[in-house]
Design an enzyme around this catalytic site. Sequence first.
Site, PDB file in Angstrom:
ATOM      1  N   LYS A 121      88.219  53.472  84.002  1.00  0.00           N
ATOM      2  CA  LYS A 121      88.758  54.525  84.884  1.00  0.00           C
ATOM      3  C   LYS A 121      89.743  55.338  84.069  1.00  0.00           C
ATOM      4  O   LYS A 121      90.336  54.849  83.114  1.00  0.00           O
ATOM      5  CB  LYS A 121      89.483  53.895  86.078  1.00  0.00           C
ATOM      6  CG  LYS A 121      89.559  54.790  87.281  1.00  0.00           C
ATOM      7  CD  LYS A 121      88.206  54.823  87.978  1.00  0.00           C
ATOM      8  CE  LYS A 121      88.252  55.336  89.375  1.00  0.00           C
ATOM      9  NZ  LYS A 121      87.080  54.863  90.132  1.00  0.00           N
TER      10      LYS A 121
HETATM   11  N1  GLU Z   1      84.663  57.395  90.787  1.00  0.00           N
HETATM   12  C1  GLU Z   1      83.526  56.787  91.388  1.00  0.00           C
HETATM   13  C2  GLU Z   1      83.790  55.335  91.743  1.00  0.00           C
HETATM   14  O1  GLU Z   1      84.916  54.939  91.964  1.00  0.00           O
HETATM   15  C3  GLU Z   1      82.260  57.008  90.582  1.00  0.00           C
HETATM   16  C4  GLU Z   1      82.274  56.471  89.185  1.00  0.00           C
HETATM   17  C5  GLU Z   1      81.062  56.888  88.371  1.00  0.00           C
HETATM   18  O2  GLU Z   1      80.182  57.523  88.909  1.00  0.00           O
HETATM   19  O3  GLU Z   1      81.029  56.543  87.191  1.00  0.00           O
HETATM   20  O4  GLU Z   1      82.907  54.528  91.874  1.00  0.00           O
END
Ligand code: GLU
Length: 431
Positions: A121
């Site tokens: 993240k």
């Molecule tokens: N931000 C989204 C999540 O928390 C998507 C992450 C992604 O598609 O890599 O799952």
Amino acid sequence: MTTENVQDELTIPEAEWNSSMFNLAQQQFLGASKLMGLDENIRNRLLFPQRAQIASFPCRKDKYSEVETVFGYRVQHVLTMGPTKGGIRYHEDVNLGEVSALAMWMTWKCALMHLPFGGAKGGVRINPAEFSRSELQRLTRRYTMEFVNMIGPDKDIPAPDMGTNAQVMAWIMDTYSQQVGYTAPEIVTGKPIVLGGCKGREEATGRGLVYLIQEAALHIGIDLKNATAVIQGFGNVGRNAATFLEQLGVKIIGISDVSCGLYSEKGLALSAIDDHLQKNGTLVGYKDASQISNNELLELECDILAPCALQNQITDQNAPYLKCKMLAEGANGPTSLEADKILWDRGVFVLPDILGNAGGVTVSYFEWVQNTQEFAWTLEVVNERLHHIMVEAFQRTLMRSQRDNVDMRTAALLEGIARVAEAKLLRGVFP
Ligand code: GLU
């Protein structure tokens, strides 16, 4: 059974990423690892992110003489499963602990869905509403440069999260492409379709959540045509979930955004609310519903309550008063450990975040596969494959929860952790 607080049984060293959110992620993990008798060496490897980078960097504002120093993060929790994967969040509360918690949840989410990624993240601690479009573009390009050695199509693939969108992904993709000297769409997912984005990616998180709600409704005996839903958050996830629920005949009786909640016993007209939002920017002042507080919204009597906004919304303070049959988590980390126990005792069926919002990263995986193969799928193929993966993961999680007599969150964590642990054991320790 739910995962219990096991902090006193293991001394976790004070660390840079300590925060209430990271503590929640660690406690969930420790509770599940205790239940499954996870090897202690592996447990300790998974308790902290493998890599984390912090940068402070300048963002030139539109007034040329103004330069704001901002803080950016990227955390990679597990590098064992393949490249790492996870969104980038622009929000004023972003810190290393929050990003680390979100990265850990991405690991379990990807493993639960059988996607070939570890969790990551990123984030920048800003309020994006206070930045103009050109400021956001400069900030995004500089963020990309600060972390350019950490990301890569085979290393770590960013995506949108709260406060970011397809346009932000386009700027990241362009900046990265300028650096490597060729167009590299596979560096990010959630891009605009014309740049190699995947059809259906934007709605995928909301759509995936509703596929699960359909399965859960069958399981607990809710007839969706006569059901009511309350949705906290009217961003990408909440808005899309509302649309898909409405299409199934569910009456949306409550929604909210940061400014307020809206309630209407006869059901809210989503398109009229969209028009109001277009004109006014917030839900405040919408005529055809009563305005209610966030707490009142969460405690409305309904069949489905879907928290699709921030973390830490369902706590021991309000969990005893929720009047829903199903809690469908579109947000990451919306429910505290104490609340989980209360919901379990009260028989509320929970679709836990790492399953509930996994439709987003699942279609991100499809996007990455299409980019690396330079072959685009139709929307029908995307949705059919998404449906298949969501339903299979739901059934697998439900079976584990019934077999081990644990709640759905614990079952989902057990599924995810077991897969990562197996991969770690098979790869062994280097050197
Ligand atoms: N931000 C989204 C999540 O928390 C998507 C992450 C992604 O598609 O890599 O799952």
